[in-house]
Design a protein around this motif. Structure first.
Motif, PDB file in Angstrom:
ATOM      1  N   ARG A 309       0.858  -1.274   0.245  1.00 41.17           N
ATOM      2  CA  ARG A 309      -0.099  -0.015   0.025  1.00 41.17           C
ATOM      3  C   ARG A 309       0.950   1.164  -0.045  1.00 41.17           C
ATOM      4  N   ASP A 310       1.912   1.040   0.700  1.00 43.79           N
ATOM      5  CA  ASP A 310       2.895   2.220   0.695  1.00 43.79           C
ATOM      6  C   ASP A 310       3.594   2.681  -0.570  1.00 43.79           C
ATOM      7  N   LEU A 311       3.870   1.404  -1.085  1.00 41.91           N
ATOM      8  CA  LEU A 311       4.602   1.407  -2.490  1.00 41.91           C
ATOM      9  C   LEU A 311       3.725   1.793  -3.589  1.00 41.91           C
ATOM     10  N   LEU A 312       2.574   1.595  -3.621  1.00 44.47           N
ATOM     11  CA  LEU A 312       1.686   1.868  -4.842  1.00 44.47           C
ATOM     12  C   LEU A 312       0.600   2.935  -4.608  1.00 44.47           C
ATOM     13  N   LEU A 313       0.221   2.747  -3.400  1.00 47.22           N
ATOM     14  CA  LEU A 313      -1.054   4.026  -3.133  1.00 47.22           C
ATOM     15  C   LEU A 313      -0.690   5.219  -2.383  1.00 47.22           C
TER      16      LEU A 313
END
Length: 320
Positions: A309-313
């Protein structure tokens, strides 16, 4: 946004994260009406909205569905209005003139390069660089999207002018006359370019709202904002439909449940971003998350999900 018209190819999902092939698009009633209004009025369709909301994909989809020719021009800070009509290679012409020793005359048509709007207006004229039939040419112009346009209509076309807000503010106003009158004149050769008789075209223009567009330009466009529905359930259903469309063939219940869970996370993150004046995660990033979770077998709520979630959103960022 209800009752989408979805083009779903058969076979396996495509590998390219941002394909511009027009194969997949979820067309809402609102978008479909805007396209028809733009065609009926002859006005450009200006798509407004956040980056990653699907603005740039619509034109290729329309062209593929209708079997119309497709052209595009991605705008940069250096783009001028004339670049969409034609360019003239004065540097090459000067070099050729200096190389001539016998006083032979140069053919100005050889240095004309048709732009996307010229190809859409009159493909035959663009191939001849505006030269009259039978006039000598060193070489014909090469259609930039010849492979895509193979087997498509010779008269009708769709043009994408992408990210017009990147250009100088004067650039949009420079398109008012050619888009309004459907004609322009190539300065260096005096050739007047007009659409082929009975031809039709749809011009789709996108903006990410990085720079305000001139009011005179906005008045001459059909304007549509692309955004998720405000209702949470409607937004979730819309995102799941998009995920299903981008995964051709079967879309098992497990994948649909995963897409629904990720959609819920995205909607919550968008609300948080609005409160903190941060950039909100987009539909394109939602699709990335669905693809990554499905491929890597990551479930929402797991430790890996928090990192993904941190990486993509979320993508840690500065306040806006």
């Amino acid at each position: 946004m209800t009752h989408p018209d979805v083009s779903v190819p058969t076979g396996t999902a495509r590998n390219a994260p941002d394909p511009r092939d027009g194969l997949v698009y979820v067309m809402s009633d609102e978008i479909g009406l805007a396209v028809r209004v733009a065609e009926a009025t002859g006005r450009p369709l200006l798509l407004r909205g956040e980056p990653g909301s699907g603005k740039s994909s619509l034109a290729a989809f329309i062209a593929r569905q209708r079997r119309w020719r497709y052209y595009e021009h991605v705008v940069t800070s250096r783009t001028q209005a004339r670049d969409l009509l034609w360019t003239f290679d004065s540097v090459r012409r000067l070099a050729d003139a200096e190389a001539l020793k016998d006083g032979a005359a140069l053919n100005d048509y050889d240095y004309v390069e048709p732009g996307a709007l010229w190809w859409a207006f009159a493909r035959g004229s663009a191939q001849r660089r505006g030269a009259p039939d039978g006039a000598p040419l060193a070489r014909s112009a090469v259609e930039p999207t010849a492979r895509i346009n193979e087997g498509r209509s010779a008269e009708h076309a769709v043009v994408l002018i992408d990210e017009i807000d990147k250009a100088d503010p004067d650039m949009p106003n420079g398109l008012l006359v050619p888009l309004g009158s459907n004609e322009f004149t190539v300065t260096e050769t005096g050739t007047k370019i007009r659409p082929v008789r009975h031809s039709r075209r749809i011009v789709v223009i996108t903006t990410n709202e990085e720079r305000a567009l001139p009011q005179a330009f906005l008045r001459r466009c059909v304007v549509l904002w692309l955004q998720l529905p405000e209702d949470t359930e409607a937004a979730t259903a819309w995102l799941v439909r998009i995920a299903r469309a981008h995964h051709p063939g079967t879309f098992p219940a497990a994948n649909e449940a995963l897409a629904r869970a990720i959609a819920g996370e995205l909607i919550a993150l968008r609300a948080d971003a609005a409160r903190q004046a941060l950039r909100a995660p987009s539909t394109a990033e939602f699709l990335d998350a669905v693809r990554a979770c499905g491929t890597l077998e990551i479930s929402v709520g797991s430790a890996d999900w928090a990192r993904l979630r941190d990486l993509l959103l979320i993508k840690p960022q500065q306040p806006g």
